[in-house]
Design an enzyme around this catalytic site. Structure first.
Site, PDB file in Angstrom:
ATOM      1  N   LYS A 201      54.769  -9.421  40.108  1.00 15.82           N
ATOM      2  CA  LYS A 201      54.592  -8.142  39.962  1.00 15.82           C
ATOM      3  C   LYS A 201      55.381  -7.509  38.842  1.00 15.82           C
ATOM      4  O   LYS A 201      56.854  -7.357  39.170  1.00 15.82           O
ATOM      5  CB  LYS A 201      54.494  -7.197  41.328  1.00 15.82           C
ATOM      6  CG  LYS A 201      54.107  -5.936  40.803  1.00 15.82           C
ATOM      7  CD  LYS A 201      53.675  -4.829  42.213  1.00 15.82           C
ATOM      8  CE  LYS A 201      53.562  -3.484  41.776  1.00 15.82           C
ATOM      9  NZ  LYS A 201      53.381  -2.535  43.044  1.00 15.82           N
ATOM     10  N   ARG A 211      49.424   5.451  39.176  1.00 20.40           N
ATOM     11  CA  ARG A 211      50.228   6.339  39.848  1.00 20.40           C
ATOM     12  C   ARG A 211      49.687   8.003  39.762  1.00 20.40           C
ATOM     13  O   ARG A 211      50.183   8.752  40.668  1.00 20.40           O
ATOM     14  CB  ARG A 211      51.665   6.483  38.896  1.00 20.40           C
ATOM     15  CG  ARG A 211      52.380   4.956  39.107  1.00 20.40           C
ATOM     16  CD  ARG A 211      53.513   4.816  38.477  1.00 20.40           C
ATOM     17  NE  ARG A 211      53.910   3.471  38.672  1.00 20.40           N
ATOM     18  CZ  ARG A 211      54.815   2.837  38.072  1.00 20.40           C
ATOM     19  NH1 ARG A 211      55.521   3.427  37.080  1.00 20.40           N
ATOM     20  NH2 ARG A 211      55.278   1.447  38.032  1.00 20.40           N
ATOM     21  N   ARG A 223      60.879   1.810  38.066  1.00 19.77           N
ATOM     22  CA  ARG A 223      60.825   0.596  39.058  1.00 19.77           C
ATOM     23  C   ARG A 223      61.637  -0.742  38.388  1.00 19.77           C
ATOM     24  O   ARG A 223      61.092  -1.731  39.134  1.00 19.77           O
ATOM     25  CB  ARG A 223      59.423   0.249  39.336  1.00 19.77           C
ATOM     26  CG  ARG A 223      58.847   1.423  39.944  1.00 19.77           C
ATOM     27  CD  ARG A 223      57.648   1.100  41.153  1.00 19.77           C
ATOM     28  NE  ARG A 223      56.384   1.829  40.957  1.00 19.77           N
ATOM     29  CZ  ARG A 223      56.641   3.028  41.816  1.00 19.77           C
ATOM     30  NH1 ARG A 223      57.693   3.597  42.180  1.00 19.77           N
ATOM     31  NH2 ARG A 223      55.459   3.999  41.918  1.00 19.77           N
ATOM     32  N   LYS A 254      50.462  -9.841  38.553  1.00 15.65           N
ATOM     33  CA  LYS A 254      49.968  -8.405  38.289  1.00 15.65           C
ATOM     34  C   LYS A 254      50.854  -7.581  37.323  1.00 15.65           C
ATOM     35  O   LYS A 254      51.947  -7.801  37.639  1.00 15.65           O
ATOM     36  CB  LYS A 254      50.061  -7.544  39.635  1.00 15.65           C
ATOM     37  CG  LYS A 254      49.894  -6.109  39.347  1.00 15.65           C
ATOM     38  CD  LYS A 254      50.128  -5.743  40.889  1.00 15.65           C
ATOM     39  CE  LYS A 254      49.837  -3.894  40.600  1.00 15.65           C
ATOM     40  NZ  LYS A 254      50.385  -3.064  41.508  1.00 15.65           N
ATOM     41  N   TYR A 319      38.943  -2.842  39.501  1.00 10.98           N
ATOM     42  CA  TYR A 319      38.165  -1.453  39.559  1.00 10.98           C
ATOM     43  C   TYR A 319      36.739  -1.627  39.195  1.00 10.98           C
ATOM     44  O   TYR A 319      35.783  -0.795  39.212  1.00 10.98           O
ATOM     45  CB  TYR A 319      38.913  -0.256  39.029  1.00 10.98           C
ATOM     46  CG  TYR A 319      40.314  -0.091  39.401  1.00 10.98           C
ATOM     47  CD1 TYR A 319      40.477   0.429  40.782  1.00 10.98           C
ATOM     48  CD2 TYR A 319      41.372  -0.640  39.027  1.00 10.98           C
ATOM     49  CE1 TYR A 319      41.731   0.601  41.347  1.00 10.98           C
ATOM     50  CE2 TYR A 319      42.678  -0.641  39.417  1.00 10.98           C
ATOM     51  CZ  TYR A 319      42.942  -0.070  40.594  1.00 10.98           C
ATOM     52  OH  TYR A 319      44.138  -0.044  41.226  1.00 10.98           O
TER      53      TYR A 319
HETATM   54  C1  PBG Z   1      52.171   0.033  44.891  1.00 10.93           C
HETATM   55  C2  PBG Z   1      51.464  -0.367  44.043  1.00 10.93           C
HETATM   56  C3  PBG Z   1      51.002  -0.158  42.660  1.00 10.93           C
HETATM   57  C4  PBG Z   1      49.731  -0.818  41.908  1.00 10.93           C
HETATM   58  C5  PBG Z   1      49.506  -1.467  43.059  1.00 10.93           C
HETATM   59  N1  PBG Z   1      50.285  -1.323  44.198  1.00 10.93           N
HETATM   60  C6  PBG Z   1      51.866   0.657  41.619  1.00 10.93           C
HETATM   61  C7  PBG Z   1      53.267   0.527  41.096  1.00 10.93           C
HETATM   62  O1  PBG Z   1      53.903  -0.419  41.377  1.00 10.93           O
HETATM   63  O2  PBG Z   1      53.626   1.474  40.295  1.00 10.93           O
HETATM   64  C8  PBG Z   1      49.352  -0.577  40.815  1.00 10.93           C
HETATM   65  C9  PBG Z   1      48.004  -0.921  40.719  1.00 10.93           C
HETATM   66  C10 PBG Z   1      47.355  -0.400  39.502  1.00 10.93           C
HETATM   67  O3  PBG Z   1      47.720   0.048  38.435  1.00 10.93           O
HETATM   68  O4  PBG Z   1      45.803  -0.754  39.150  1.00 10.93           O
HETATM   69  N2  PBG Z   1      53.488  -0.454  44.892  1.00 10.93           N
END
Ligand code: PBG
Length: 332
Positions: A201, A211, A223, A254, A319
């Site tokens: 990720k 967000r 992050r 991701k 989505y």
């Molecule tokens: C939570 C999380 C996030 C996403 C999925 N789980 C946000 C992030 O890490 O800021 C993002 C999913 C998306 O953008 O569709 N940690």
């Protein structure tokens, strides 16, 4: 023998021939629909379904509305739901994440009762539940404390399993979280609940709309201290292999679109089922371009999803899942 004996165009000449030699398939049963479920009371025209500006067509749902979505997802033959909680109340620790009556726990129970045949996955993270918006608890120096966070994530995962979740998906990027969650699940009698690890990720700009949807923008900093550097591919493979060692049943890459190389590399290196998360920003880009008339939405989305399958994704979280399922049904 090359041209003129070999003519690549021969097999492209008709829909029948193209179908005969198509290497990659895409079907509704490979798609997972993410849902945002909230216990914040909404009223007025959007009661129960609050639009998310940067994600046209996606809403924050009441539990009742989430159950309606689950019914549709099952009817369309989608693989599963992925639930995210957007609680009305947040705190420093993110305690809403593991509350027995938390929003995700209640939503899972309601969905499993109404549509038991539909697979329900839950996102396990603290960022939607913390006032500061980071994915774990903060130490004195304001950075996320890895080891103190593990226990809270494990508690969250168990609470999801207890509510009826079929699979848990940790997305926090703490070191050791897959092992900690596996141990806690096993200790609580949930040996059969699989873990889908968000292994690779990245600290990505493509999460922007999410967000807004989850109200989880970090109150300070970013992050990059826990999510991965988009420049690093070998490290992503290493992350995935570590998660496998800790007991992950499936691994995820991701975002998806800009990371096809890693979907492929991680599939090869782990041999595990791989999920690709076609994230909020990827959805928003297509929506914006389509609404401006710059792109055709249907063919663009199907091309993107097919390309992720071609890269090696067994399952795609998107989505666009409901729309894609409808478009695919029309094509055949
Ligand atoms: C939570 C999380 C996030 C996403 C999925 N789980 C946000 C992030 O890490 O800021 C993002 C999913 C998306 O953008 O569709 N940690």
């Amino acid at each position: 023998m090359a041209f003129p004996r070999t003519r690549m165009r021969r097999l492209r000449a008709s829909a029948g021939l193209r179908g005969l030699v198509r290497e990659t398939d895409l079907s509704a049963g490979q798609l997972v629909l993410p849902l945002f479920v909230t216990d914040a009371q909404t009223s007025g025209p959007h009661a129960g379904r609050e639009p998310i500006e940067a994600m046209p067509g996606v809403q924050r749902l009441s539990i009742g509305a989430a159950v309606e979505e689950a019914r549709q997802a099952a009817e369309l033959g989608l693989a599963a739901l992925m639930l995210f909680g957007v609680p009305a109340e947040k705190d420093e620790q993110g305690s809403g994440a593991w509350e027995e009556e938390g929003v995700v726990q209640l939503a899972v129970a309601a969905i499993k009762q109404a549509v038991p045949e539909l697979l329900v996955m839950t996102d396990v993270c603290l960022c939607e539940y913390t006032t500061h918006g980071h994915c774990g608890v903060l130490g004195e120096d304001g950075t996320v404390e890895n080891d103190a966070t593990l226990e809270l994530l494990a508690r969250t995962a168990v609470s999801h399993a207890r509510a009826g979740a079929d699979l848990v998906a940790p997305s926090d990027m703490m070191d050791g979280r897959v092992g900690a969650i596996r141990e806690e699940l096993d200790g609580e009698g949930f040996q059969e609940i699989p873990i889908l690890a968000y292994s690779a990720k990245f600290a990505s700009a493509f999460y922007g709309p999410f967000r807004e949807a989850a109200g989880s923008t970090p109150a300070f900093g970013d992050r990059r201290g826990y999510q991965m550097d988009p420049a690093n591919g070998r490290e992503a493979v290493r992350e995935a292999l570590l998660d496998v060692e800790e007991g992950a049943d499936m691994v995820m890459v991701k975002p998806a679109l800009a990371y096809g190389d890693l979907i492929s590399a991680i599939k090869q290196a782990t041999g595990l089922p791989v999920a690709a998360y076609n994230v909020s920003g990827e959805y928003a880009m297509v929506k914006a371009a389509a609404s401006a008339g710059y792109l055709d939405e249907v063919s663009t989305v199907l091309e993107i999803l097919t390309s992720l399958r071609r890269a090696g994704a067994d399952t795609i979280i998107t989505y666009h899942a409901k729309d894609a399922a409808r478009w695919l049904a029309k094509q055949t």
